[in-house]
Design a protein around this motif. Structure first.
Motif, PDB file in Angstrom:
ATOM      1  N   CYS A 177     -23.706  -4.573 -15.240  1.00  0.00           N
ATOM      2  CA  CYS A 177     -23.900  -5.253 -16.528  1.00  0.00           C
ATOM      3  C   CYS A 177     -24.019  -4.282 -17.695  1.00  0.00           C
ATOM      4  O   CYS A 177     -23.965  -4.704 -18.854  1.00  0.00           O
ATOM      5  CB  CYS A 177     -25.165  -6.110 -16.480  1.00  0.00           C
ATOM      6  SG  CYS A 177     -25.131  -7.419 -15.237  1.00  0.00           S
ATOM      7  N   LEU A 229     -18.809  -9.371 -21.534  1.00  0.00           N
ATOM      8  CA  LEU A 229     -18.743 -10.799 -21.220  1.00  0.00           C
ATOM      9  C   LEU A 229     -19.750 -11.586 -22.056  1.00  0.00           C
ATOM     10  O   LEU A 229     -20.789 -11.042 -22.443  1.00  0.00           O
ATOM     11  CB  LEU A 229     -19.043 -11.025 -19.737  1.00  0.00           C
ATOM     12  CG  LEU A 229     -18.116 -10.341 -18.736  1.00  0.00           C
ATOM     13  CD1 LEU A 229     -18.665 -10.491 -17.323  1.00  0.00           C
ATOM     14  CD2 LEU A 229     -16.706 -10.917 -18.832  1.00  0.00           C
ATOM     15  N   LYS A 238     -21.738 -13.958 -20.999  1.00  0.00           N
ATOM     16  CA  LYS A 238     -22.912 -13.907 -20.134  1.00  0.00           C
ATOM     17  C   LYS A 238     -22.513 -13.161 -18.866  1.00  0.00           C
ATOM     18  O   LYS A 238     -21.394 -13.320 -18.367  1.00  0.00           O
ATOM     19  CB  LYS A 238     -23.423 -15.307 -19.818  1.00  0.00           C
ATOM     20  CG  LYS A 238     -23.936 -16.045 -21.045  1.00  0.00           C
ATOM     21  CD  LYS A 238     -24.401 -17.454 -20.728  1.00  0.00           C
ATOM     22  CE  LYS A 238     -24.876 -18.158 -21.999  1.00  0.00           C
ATOM     23  NZ  LYS A 238     -25.286 -19.569 -21.725  1.00  0.00           N
ATOM     24  N   SER A 239     -23.411 -12.353 -18.347  1.00  0.00           N
ATOM     25  CA  SER A 239     -23.068 -11.445 -17.259  1.00  0.00           C
ATOM     26  C   SER A 239     -22.794 -12.171 -15.949  1.00  0.00           C
ATOM     27  O   SER A 239     -23.391 -13.214 -15.654  1.00  0.00           O
ATOM     28  CB  SER A 239     -24.200 -10.439 -17.049  1.00  0.00           C
ATOM     29  OG  SER A 239     -24.381  -9.655 -18.204  1.00  0.00           O
ATOM     30  N   LEU A 240     -21.906 -11.583 -15.146  1.00  0.00           N
ATOM     31  CA  LEU A 240     -21.642 -12.106 -13.806  1.00  0.00           C
ATOM     32  C   LEU A 240     -22.897 -11.994 -12.957  1.00  0.00           C
ATOM     33  O   LEU A 240     -23.591 -10.974 -12.974  1.00  0.00           O
ATOM     34  CB  LEU A 240     -20.512 -11.326 -13.145  1.00  0.00           C
ATOM     35  CG  LEU A 240     -19.091 -11.630 -13.645  1.00  0.00           C
ATOM     36  CD1 LEU A 240     -18.116 -10.583 -13.107  1.00  0.00           C
ATOM     37  CD2 LEU A 240     -18.659 -13.030 -13.212  1.00  0.00           C
ATOM     38  N   TYR A 245     -23.020 -17.121 -13.394  1.00  0.00           N
ATOM     39  CA  TYR A 245     -23.322 -16.191 -14.479  1.00  0.00           C
ATOM     40  C   TYR A 245     -24.818 -16.216 -14.778  1.00  0.00           C
ATOM     41  O   TYR A 245     -25.510 -17.205 -14.493  1.00  0.00           O
ATOM     42  CB  TYR A 245     -22.541 -16.551 -15.741  1.00  0.00           C
ATOM     43  CG  TYR A 245     -21.051 -16.372 -15.604  1.00  0.00           C
ATOM     44  CD1 TYR A 245     -20.428 -15.191 -15.992  1.00  0.00           C
ATOM     45  CD2 TYR A 245     -20.257 -17.391 -15.057  1.00  0.00           C
ATOM     46  CE1 TYR A 245     -19.055 -15.024 -15.853  1.00  0.00           C
ATOM     47  CE2 TYR A 245     -18.889 -17.228 -14.907  1.00  0.00           C
ATOM     48  CZ  TYR A 245     -18.294 -16.039 -15.313  1.00  0.00           C
ATOM     49  OH  TYR A 245     -16.941 -15.884 -15.164  1.00  0.00           O
ATOM     50  N   THR A 246     -25.311 -15.134 -15.353  1.00  0.00           N
ATOM     51  CA  THR A 246     -26.701 -15.100 -15.792  1.00  0.00           C
ATOM     52  C   THR A 246     -26.849 -15.967 -17.042  1.00  0.00           C
ATOM     53  O   THR A 246     -25.862 -16.456 -17.597  1.00  0.00           O
ATOM     54  CB  THR A 246     -27.152 -13.661 -16.099  1.00  0.00           C
ATOM     55  OG1 THR A 246     -26.342 -13.131 -17.157  1.00  0.00           O
ATOM     56  CG2 THR A 246     -27.009 -12.785 -14.866  1.00  0.00           C
ATOM     57  N   ASN A 305     -26.403 -12.969 -22.578  1.00  0.00           N
ATOM     58  CA  ASN A 305     -25.513 -11.834 -22.784  1.00  0.00           C
ATOM     59  C   ASN A 305     -26.237 -10.534 -22.416  1.00  0.00           C
ATOM     60  O   ASN A 305     -27.441 -10.406 -22.597  1.00  0.00           O
ATOM     61  CB  ASN A 305     -25.092 -11.805 -24.267  1.00  0.00           C
ATOM     62  CG  ASN A 305     -24.231 -10.614 -24.612  1.00  0.00           C
ATOM     63  OD1 ASN A 305     -24.720  -9.630 -25.150  1.00  0.00           O
ATOM     64  ND2 ASN A 305     -22.945 -10.717 -24.329  1.00  0.00           N
TER      65      ASN A 305
END
Length: 628
Positions: A341, A352, A354-356, A363-364, A367
């Protein structure tokens, strides 16, 4: 009831030597500090008198026709206050920020009244109130603010005076006063209603000059030439501030380079030449050995990491932390690492919205912000739920969408690696029974993150006079950022984040009314409640709903998309959002929005200029040469 509270406060904090009475040094008893003390007390009593006059005026006001007189008296009161602020705030930092001249927002009192909610009060609240739409209700509100201010000033007068000053602290008052003048004065932060920033800044500068002039009576011969230089800087600063220039047209870059930074440096040299010991009275992040507001060590990250396992500047732990940061063994199933991240090639973000998450297709919730310069804050994560970098690590470890594990499991893995066993022993051997444990793992990662500092951007080099090459559009953008666009009133210099000057003790969050995506026609308010839901009892306040940390705009060119939800794809979108007045300015119902809903009226060219300035804050020199 208020009298009882004041008595309790007195008992609690008088022992803190609020007037700076601790310690002695040979220079302390001379005529300089005594005369400054007398002048300061005289100015304080004048401020008290002006507050009393304001109270009498408001108490006797019943019609809107009297509002003009009230407004004039508030302006006069504030100008007199500016004569004492640089000393008063140095010694009475929290009391000043809570009751006398803090931002006009509700706050939780962590220092005086047991986590009680304190409604907006003090001089900034008065400045804002008297410049709002006239009404009888508004006059009543101003009356209440004036009476509250009187009670707080009277209390401060009783516990604060007479004040005993030391030459070292007197110079530090002036130097922190320079920081305040530039970051909170000429930016308009301190004058949210009147925007009387330049006149008030003039009073501040003049008062500091008057105080400095007392040193002429007794100084080392080798300091005389430096004394003359400082006099010239003060004179130039007053000339710039008193010129017939509007707030929007004021050249803040010139003021910074030709007045503020030279005074900040020369006052330190003057102190050294006079053999006055560097001896700060207040404990805060400002490093008084620095000579420039944009020097890399102007702020000391050790202030924010006092209670860590080992100091975060240990080269061994930084090296170890760099390895851990990239190692997927820290996650359940070895599926992700910190780099997942926080990629160095993307400004330590992931590019991204929102993070993977650790599960495919998930997704988390937010951001991924950059971790560059993240050590310069007192609270961490978008919702401010962690109080230091070490504890920040723990939140990632046990998050079911992120590492989804625990320190015991991580330690077990690391102990199977001979290299890690050696590195942990070298760094932490003998501190605890086990070298690899929760604290040492957290400390090592925190040390590495804390080492990610970025202060060699084209902007930094220009303001430090290391380069004369700086784009004209970025120069215009800086002046807009710190002036008309009001960016600098939340993103404070020099970090351009929410850690509040001049002492940089607390980190702020703001309610902006962030939308889901950037749709100016049919905007929808984001549903994330932010700070209100961070799990900390002290933050369970309605005014923290939808409130998020003010992150740094340094390296912002590398960290798109933007905001806590990643909804804004470009800096143009971000600037247009602010230009419209945030969510409330776009017509949404946003409770307690801290961003003004009034349009900024920035032109397309001005928006381009501000972006040019922010892009000039890019500096990858210290981390892009690292091995992947």
């Amino acid at each position: 009831m208020k009298k009882i509270i004041f008595l309790i406060i007195t008992v609690l904090i008088c022992s803190l030597a609020l007037s700076g009475k601790e310690g002695t040094e040979p220079f302390e008893t001379n005529a300089i500090t005594e005369k400054v003390g007398v002048l300061y007390a005289s100015n304080f009593y004048k401020f008290q008198e002006e507050v009393n006059t304001l109270v009498k005026l408001t108490d006797n006001s019943t019609t809107l026709s009297e509002l003009k007189a009230i407004k004039r008296q508030i302006e006069k009161t504030r100008l007199v206050y500016k004569k004492i602020e640089f000393i008063f705030d140095y010694y009475q930092t929290f009391y000043n920020g809570t009751y006398i001249n803090g931002a006009p927002l509700p706050k939780v009192s962590e220092y005086y009244e047991g986590d009680k909610i304190i409604e907006p009060s003090g001089l900034q609240a008065l400045d804002e109130a008297v410049n709002e739409e006239a009404s009888i209700e508004n006059i009543d509100y101003i009356k209440n603010l004036a009476n509250e201010l009187k009670a707080h000033v009277d209390y401060a007068s009783n516990i604060h005076l007479p004040i005993r000053l030391k030459p070292s602290q007197l110079i530090e008052c002036m130097r922190s006063g320079m920081v305040r003048l530039f970051t909170l004065g000429v930016t308009g932060f301190d004058t949210p209603g009147s925007v009387n920033a330049l006149a008030e800044s003039y009073e501040s500068l003049q008062s500091m000059e008057t105080t400095f002039m007392y040193f002429e009576e007794d100084m080392q011969s080798e300091a005389k030439s430096k004394f003359k230089e400082i006099k010239k800087h003060f004179k130039k600063g007053k000339k710039i501030l008193s010129a017939n220039v509007s707030f929007n047209d004021f050249d803040r870059m010139t003021f910074l380079k030709e007045v503020i930074n030279p005074l900040y440096a020369d006052l330190l040299e003057f102190q050294t030449l006079n053999k006055i010991k560097l001896e700060p009275y207040k404990k805060h992040a400002q490093n008084y050995e620095a000579v420039n507001l944009f020097q890399s060590d102007f702020l000391n990250t050790k202030f924010y990491s006092e209670l860590v396992y080992l100091p975060l500047d240990n080269p061994k732990t930084i090296q170890l932390g760099a390895l851990l940061f990239k190692d997927s063994k820290l996650s359940n199933g070895n599926v992700m690492s910190c780099v997942s991240c926080h990629d160095p090639n993307k400004g330590f973000t992931d590019g991204l919205p929102k993070s993977l998450a650790n599960k495919k297709g998930f997704y988390t919730s937010r951001n991924s912000p950059t971790v560059i310069n993240s050590g310069y804050a007192s609270r961490y994560f978008w919702d401010l739920r962690a109080y230091d970098l070490e504890r920040q690590v723990g939140h990632v470890i046990d998050n079911d969408l992120e590492f989804n594990t625990n320190f015991k499991a991580i330690a077990k893995k690391l102990k199977t690696d001979p290299n890690y066993l050696k590195l942990f022993k070298d760094a932490y051997g003998g501190i605890d029974k086990q070298d690899i444990n929760e604290r040492s793992i957290s400390n090592a990662i925190a040390a590495y993150v804390n080492s990610l500092k970025s202060f060699d951007s084209p902007f930094d080099k220009y303001v430090r006079n290391e380069s004369n090459d700086y784009p004209k559009d970025a120069l215009r953008g800086f002046n807009l950022f710190m002036g008309k666009a009001a960016c600098g009133t939340c993103h404070f210099a020099p970090m351009f984040n929410g850690t509040v000057p001049p002492f940089y003790i607390e980190t702020e969050s703001e309610v902006l009314g962030i939308t889901q995506g950037f749709d100016t026609i049919n905007p929808t308010l984001d549903t994330d409640i932010g700070r209100l839901g961070n799990g900390l009892n002290i933050d369970k306040q309605p005014f923290f709903r939808n409130s998020f940390k003010t992150v740094s705009v340094r390296n912002i060119a590398l960290t798109a998309p933007y905001m806590h939800n990643g909804s804004f794809k470009t800096l143009e979108d971000v600037l247009e959002f602010y230009n419209l007045g945030g969510g409330a300015g776009m017509g949404l119902e946003v409770e307690n929005q801290t961003l003004s809903d009034a349009p900024l009226n920035l032109t397309k060219q001005e928006i381009k200029d501000i972006i040019a300035f922010m892009e000039s804050l890019t500096d990858t020199s210290s981390f892009l040469n690292e091995e992947d």
